[in-house]
Enzyme design. Structure first.
Site, short mmCIF file in Angstrom:
data_model
loop_
_atom_site.label_atom_id
_atom_site.label_comp_id
_atom_site.label_asym_id
_atom_site.label_seq_id
_atom_site.Cartn_x
_atom_site.Cartn_y
_atom_site.Cartn_z
N GLU A 131 0.82 -1.21 0.00
CA GLU A 131 0.00 0.00 0.00
C GLU A 131 0.86 1.26 0.00
OE1 GLU A 131 -2.25 -2.91 2.80
OE2 GLU A 131 -0.23 -2.63 1.99
N TRP A 150 21.33 -39.62 -10.88
CA TRP A 150 20.08 -38.89 -10.59
C TRP A 150 18.92 -39.66 -11.16
CZ3 TRP A 150 20.37 -34.82 -7.41
CH2 TRP A 150 21.59 -34.15 -7.30
N THR A 186 20.63 -38.19 5.62
CA THR A 186 20.62 -37.70 4.25
C THR A 186 21.79 -36.75 4.01
OG1 THR A 186 18.22 -37.93 4.04
CG2 THR A 186 19.30 -36.36 2.56
N ASP A 204 24.57 -38.12 1.37
CA ASP A 204 24.60 -37.41 0.09
C ASP A 204 25.53 -36.20 0.10
OD1 ASP A 204 22.67 -39.23 -0.62
OD2 ASP A 204 21.00 -37.83 -0.47
#
Length: 383
Positions: A59, A177, A203, A207
């Site tokens: 605004e 992948w 994880t 990874d």
């Protein structure tokens, strides 16, 4: 109460305000995305969007453009103008001072600090206020903000990726992948929208995951609009029950090498040596003792860290836990046109389903191709 009849011009202007609000989807958290258009004699005289917490609201930008012309004008706002002093003054007050004649709000603000007070302020000042134009579109702009304001819990998206036969990795654990480059870019865009990316220590270790937004991997459509330094890095939240990441052998993980806040959460019963705490603190990381159940973790992230929206990337066990504990608002599932065989690792570790009545049923909200991969957006049906 008489139902408001909105004109075609009203719809057009609110549609424009909603488009403006979308400019902030990668930058405004924890604030909501808001757009504003100001018109007079059916001509736009000002417009704006809220782009970042602490910066002027939509605004304000629109009123600056409109200047003196705002007197007697109509303001279209995707969210009720705020009525309280925060980092910036109340927008309802600014509209009153500008002497606008009418304000059209797509929806009432669910923030308990506002919750209709802005509308009341405007009406008490003699301004006509109409609410509810394209309300669902406005709700769709801010699912995380709205859920946290109403429930105290964040909006959670669980990302999964699998082959067409439902496998996430080969039997030996190889998984990079499964999906193609375009799907991975798509994931980066989802990450960039979130206030936090949540995963597990397993994880991260397995990874060597960074859990960050990688500018070079974002879709070109985002790179063309935003500057690299304007996009925030989500908070990286790692569930590390046994405090494995505090072990010196993991000090060289990519997780610690990237900019941005990190929260590692471990069980209350695990004692973390102070030297490890201080060494990780120096990497902008916080080691947090946490009662280790998912609802408590999510509530803490919402309450103490103002996180509206969490993007979850993890293995089959955590995915199952999120689903079983009713902690998922939306599933984002990528399916690659590949078959990985019966000895591959499954998508989730949901156990104990002994009859067809036990099955987890999904409502598919959207299906689309992302290059050669399929992206499903789904919610879990409540039983």
């Amino acid at each position: 109460m008489t139902q408001v009849v909105f004109s075609a011009f009203d719809y057009q202007m609110m549609t424009q305000a909603i488009a403006l609000a979308k400019q902030g989807i990668y930058t405004t958290a924890p604030n909501p995305n808001v757009g504003c258009v100001i018109t007079k004699d059916q001509a736009v005289i000002g417009q704006g969007a809220h782009l970042k917490a602490g910066q002027p609201h939509a605004e304000v930008y629109a009123l600056r453009q409109a200047a003196e012309q705002a007197t007697g004008a109509t303001a279209y706002v995707t969210l009720e103008p705020c009525s309280h002093y925060g980092r910036t003054p109340p927008c309802a007050e600014a509209l009153i001072k500008a002497q606008v004649a009418r304000v059209v709000c797509a929806m009432q603000d669910p923030n308990p600090q506002v919750a209709g007070r802005g509308i009341q302020m405007l009406r008490e000042a003699g301004i006509q206020v109409d609410v509810g134009l394209l309300e669902q579109d406005a709700i769709n702009l801010n699912p995380g903000f709205i859920k946290r304001m109403k429930t105290g819990m964040p909006f959670v998206q669980l990302k999964l990726a699998a082959s067409l036969d439902g496998k996430t990795a080969l039997a030996n654990g190889d998984s990079q992948w499964i999906t193609g480059p375009k799907a991975r870019q798509d994931v980066q865009a989802y990450r960039a929208k979130a206030g936090a990316i949540l995963s597990t220590a397993k994880t991260v270790i397995d990874d060597n995951a960074s859990l960050n937004v990688r500018w070079q991997d974002l879709p070109e459509s985002i790179q063309a609009v935003y500057q690299q330094d304007s996009l925030r890095q989500p908070v990286r939240v790692v569930l590390d029950r046994q405090a494995k990441l505090q072990n010196p052998e993991y000090t060289d993980l990519k997780l610690w090498q990237q900019q941005g806040e990190i929260l590692t959460l471990h069980d209350l019963a695990i004692e973390v040596p102070d030297p490890f705490k201080s060494s990780h603190q120096s990497r902008a990381a916080k080691v947090v003792e946490q009662q280790f159940d998912l609802p408590s973790v999510l509530k803490q992230l919402a309450d103490e860290h103002n996180i509206n929206h969490i993007w979850v990337e993890a293995g089959a066990q955590l995915a199952a836990s999120f689903i079983e504990q009713n902690c998922v608002d939306e599933l984002i599932i990528y399916l690659a046109p590949r078959l990985m065989g019966t000895d591959g690792r499954g998508l989730t570790q949901l156990c104990g389903l002994s009859s067809m009545n036990d099955l987890i049923e999904l409502d598919i909200q959207d299906v689309r191709m992302v290059d050669s991969d399929i992206r499903l957006t789904a919610t879990i049906k409540k039983k």
